[in-house]
Design an enzyme around this catalytic site. Structure first.
Site, PDB file in Angstrom:
ATOM      1  N   ASP A 175    -132.327  54.451  -3.717  1.00 35.96           N
ATOM      2  CA  ASP A 175    -132.789  55.093  -2.567  1.00 35.96           C
ATOM      3  C   ASP A 175    -131.559  56.107  -2.405  1.00 35.96           C
ATOM      4  O   ASP A 175    -130.387  56.126  -3.061  1.00 35.96           O
ATOM      5  CB  ASP A 175    -132.787  54.136  -1.376  1.00 35.96           C
ATOM      6  CG  ASP A 175    -133.575  54.743  -0.233  1.00 35.96           C
ATOM      7  OD1 ASP A 175    -133.750  56.096  -0.158  1.00 35.96           O
ATOM      8  OD2 ASP A 175    -134.215  53.677   0.396  1.00 35.96           O
TER       9      ASP A 175
HETATM   10  C1  BGC Z   1    -135.823  56.270   2.492  1.00 36.10           C
HETATM   11  C2  BGC Z   1    -136.619  56.156   1.253  1.00 36.10           C
HETATM   12  C3  BGC Z   1    -137.109  57.615   1.015  1.00 36.10           C
HETATM   13  C4  BGC Z   1    -135.850  58.477   0.781  1.00 36.10           C
HETATM   14  C5  BGC Z   1    -136.176  59.730   0.546  1.00 36.10           C
HETATM   15  C6  BGC Z   1    -134.486  57.283   2.228  1.00 36.10           C
HETATM   16  O1  BGC Z   1    -133.476  57.279   3.415  1.00 36.10           O
HETATM   17  O2  BGC Z   1    -135.219  55.006   2.632  1.00 36.10           O
HETATM   18  O3  BGC Z   1    -137.627  55.518   1.709  1.00 36.10           O
HETATM   19  O4  BGC Z   1    -137.716  57.807  -0.059  1.00 36.10           O
HETATM   20  O5  BGC Z   1    -134.874  58.440   1.866  1.00 36.10           O
HETATM   21  O6  BGC Z   1    -136.633  60.819   1.574  1.00 36.10           O
END
Ligand code: BGC
Length: 772
Positions: free
Chosen positions: A289
């Site tokens: 993530d």
């Molecule tokens: C979120 C993810 C997301 C990623 C990219 C993160 O902060 O937890 O779910 O895919 O950002 O935007």
């Protein structure tokens, strides 16, 4: 997405020059080579730095970043993937740098959060799960995929398949609710919708199941908070949707942010290696993530960024998602080369991770067709079929919670109704009808409930609007950077005047349609709430409206169950619309006026109040079950039953379930039986019902939940029509992970079966399973 850190970035990526070595030309002959040979060939030409570059994904926001921040890195082979680039011209521009100006011409992989639509916004995932219609979910995600693919995006960070049993958690809106069986069906449907048979085929994307795993179990419903999940609960509740996504062929997985049993998910070898690769045979790649690798230091797990890179990489994270230049970002690019030189990570380990990324790029056809045809974008985005499907999806996602005296559907052209008051802060809010993770749609084209009703009733009925109250937008989320300015909060004087205006408008109208709930930023990432009460003065407004002696219909726009206990006994009709998307207002009007039939069902147990949380239907039976009068497991100051059970939802007609039978009343372990039930529409309108099969294993090596969903089917029946629904019960449904024997087991036991319209179904029979 953690833009908060993005806005802090100041340092432009360090860019190094690389000697120009042999060039890789993608000839026809090479295209014929098997995937392995193509990857091997490429790997053999790559420097360590170039390999590490393939494991680096960075954010790019055109709103506040210059191309020069990433272009040198792309040219030098230090960036293999980008996210949040949604402009096809910029995608082509960056791709050109990669495939024409970088030494090995390896194309970039562009990813984005295509969560519930791209240009056309579909209902939020929790709503889509309320449809209990996997085929619809699949179709919706295939439309979303085609719209994203049209601009050159090849990879979505979806589906989000985290089980959520705490509605305080803001991200409950992104998943399919509390149940592993429903969650698994929704997960698989979404993977099929995004990827189709082959993610390289036109209009498809590579899917990414997230957030692996246990993110929904964060303490107290606070986002990012630690989760403590015993193995039995992990395997039986939290993992099944991920397993279903793997079985459906999902191409990638995202590691979660939080600690799972004290080991951050992004450095968790048990999850990423033992479960994902060894137990499940997952062949795709794992992305962290955003900034989750560097955050292993923040967690108090890794010593420094280099240690974080080491731990994430060796645990099984192939690709790091980062912000260019951020302090905790770029752990891989700053440390892997050194870790390899020190011998802490071997070249083979590096190749294994790079191979997975290259394989994905080959499989997506990026080496052969790296560019996107910008001339086709508008035609794909303006396909009227997409809006039509979004409307159907919103109709099928809505859940009718209450309909006393059959107030709904309202009758178009009813001579007694010449004026309708549409009241509430969400009644005419284009922004809030869409829900979180809506970034690239045209907000202006979203249809509000007010607009939907006006279009429905035509000019013969006077439809007037007053917001009544304001819901303060207190969030400092930098989403504003890409979504445009938010409305300003009201002054005290304005608040009093608007409340009065709404009351007097309602008083002079024949019907009141009240649209209440949450604004779009109240759910989603970093949007947890300590209370599920209706925010702001909305309950006051509701009470004022209800005191006028007029018919009141409450429409809810929200991303989580809310405390509507007052409304549940004082307002005649309540329709849960969730954040229903671009066509939401039309769909709500269709339902209110009977042009569509409500048939959605709750994918979560609906609490009466915050104090009941966590409350979910598939709990174990305690030593002192609720039926007893004393010494029961309950709070004495509130009822134990939820406001609405899991699976609950009404239609405009009534149904009866009868004749529940299994083809075998006794069978051996490993065998299966059919379970059948007759469902009849006993009312006067065509309606939608979801037949739901629940089981309970009476005894075994471990205690089992009081009920577990094991089958469902949504059907449409004309008045008087009767249908037999069939479910299969066999090894997959009767097997569970036993905390006692620490293994998957199917045990001889007596099972109770129920089929009905929700988790409180009373029609029951038994099934005896004997030793093989
Ligand atoms: C979120 C993810 C997301 C990623 C990219 C993160 O902060 O937890 O779910 O895919 O950002 O935007």
């Amino acid at each position: 997405m953690r833009l908060k850190v993005a806005v802090c970035f100041a340092v432009v990526m360090a860019l190094f020059g690389l000697p120009v070595v042999a060039r890789m030309s993608v000839s026809k002959t090479q295209r014929k080579l098997s995937l392995d040979r193509r990857v091997d060939e490429l790997l053999s030409q790559m420097t360590i730095e170039e390999k590490v570059g393939q494991l680096n994904q960075v954010f790019y926001f055109k709103q506040f970043m210059k191309p020069e921040i990433v272009e040198p890195g792309i040219r030098e082979g230090k960036i293999g993937s980008l996210l949040f680039v949604t402009d096809p011209a910029i995608i082509n521009r960056f791709q050109k740098v990669a495939v024409e100006n970088s030494r090995l011409k390896i194309p970039l992989l562009f990813g984005f959060d295509v969560i519930h639509g791209f240009r056309t916004i579909f209902p939020v995932p929790l709503a889509m799960a309320s449809s209990w219609d996997p085929a619809l979910v699949e179709q919706a995600q295939s439309v979303a995929a085609s719209e994203a693919r049209a601009v050159g995006i090849r990879w979505t960070f979806a589906p989000m398949v985290d089980i959520a049993r705490d509605p305080r958690w803001g991200r409950i809106v992104e998943g399919a609710g509390e149940d592993p069986f429903l969650g698994a069906r929704m997960a698989a449907a979404q993977v099929r919708g995004f990827q189709g048979q082959d993610p390289s085929s036109p209009g498809r994307l590579l899917a990414c199941m997230k957030h692996f795993a246990g993110y929904g179990a964060g303490s107290g419903g606070r986002d990012y908070d630690s989760a403590y999940i015993a193995d039995a609960e992990l395997y039986n509740v939290y993992l099944p949707p991920f397993k279903a996504a793997v079985d459906a062929g999902v191409g990638s997985a995202m590691s979660a942010y939080m600690d799972l049993n004290d080991v951050p998910a992004t450095g968790n070898a048990f999850l990423l290696r033992d479960v994902l690769r060894k137990q499940w045979g997952f062949k795709g790649f794992v992305v962290s993530d955003a900034e989750a690798v560097g955050n292993l230091v923040t967690h108090g797990f890794a010593e420094d960024k280099s240690d974080a890179a080491y731990r994430a990489f060796t645990a099984g994270v192939d690709l790091e998602m980062s912000f260019p230049g951020n302090a905790i970002s770029n752990a891989y690019t700053s440390s892997l080369t050194k870790l390899i030189a020190e011998g802490r990570i071997t070249k083979d380990q590096l190749d294994e991770a790079v191979r997975r990324i290259l394989e994905a790029k080959f499989k997506l056809g990026l080496f052969d067709n790296p560019y996107v045809d910008e001339s086709r974008v508008a035609a794909i985005h303006n396909n009227p079929e997409h809006r039509r499907l979004a409307r159907v999806a919103a109709q099928r996602s809505a859940v009718l919670l209450r309909n006393e005296g059959n107030l709904l559907p309202l009758v178009k052209g009813d001579p007694k109704v010449s004026s309708v008051a549409v009241i509430g802060p969400l009644a005419d809010s284009k922004r809030d009808i869409r829900g979180s993770w809506s970034f690239v749609d045209d907000i202006k084209s979203a249809v509000t409930v007010l607009e939907g009703i006006r279009a429905k009733v035509g000019s013969s009925v006077k439809v007037e609007y007053a917001p009544g109250v304001d819901i303060a937008r207190v969030y400092q989320s930098p989403f504003v950077i890409i979504q445009g300015p938010r409305p300003a909060p009201w002054t005290e004087t304005q608040k009093r005047a608007e409340f009065e205006k709404a009351v007097s408008l309602a008083r002079s109208s024949d019907v009141i349609i009240l649209v209440l709930g949450e604004h779009e930023e109240m759910s989603g990432e970093a949007a947890s709430q300590s209370s599920i009460e209706l925010p702001g003065q909305q309950l006051e407004l509701l009470k004022a409206m209800s005191g006028l002696g007029k018919p009141v219909v409450l429409v809810l726009i929200n991303g989580r169950p809310l405390d509507i206990s007052w409304a549940a006994s004082n307002v005649s009709a309540i329709l849960e619309a969730w954040h229903p998307g671009s066509e939401g207002g039309n769909a709500v009007a269709d339902i209110l006026y009977g042009d569509a039939t409500p048939g959605g069902k709750l994918p979560v147990t609906w609490p009466r109040s915050t104090a009941q949380i966590p409350i979910y239907y598939a709990h174990n039976i305690t030593q002192e079950p609720e039926a007893k009068k004393t010494f029961t497991s309950r709070y004495w100051d509130i009822p134990s039953s939820p406001q609405y059970p899991f699976g609950y939802g009404l239609s405009y007609t009534t149904f009866s379930f009868s004749n529940l039978r299994a083809t075998k009343s006794e069978m051996r372990v490993g065998e299966s039986t059919e379970v059948m039930v007759d469902v009849e529409n006993t009312g006067r309108r065509t309606g939608e019902e979801v037949a739901q099969l629940y089981i309970h294993q009476r005894y075994g090596s471990a205690s089992r939940p009081v009920r577990e969903l094991k089958g469902f089917e949504r059907i449409t029946l004309a008045p008087g029509q009767k249908r037999t629904i069939r479910f299969t019960l066999g090894k997959p449904e009767l097997t569970y992970w036993s905390g006692a024997v620490k293994e998957w087991v199917q045990e001889p036991a007596v099972f109770d079966l129920w089929v009905g319209a929700d988790a409180t179904a009373s029609l029951t029979t038994t099934l005896r399973v004997v030793k093989r």
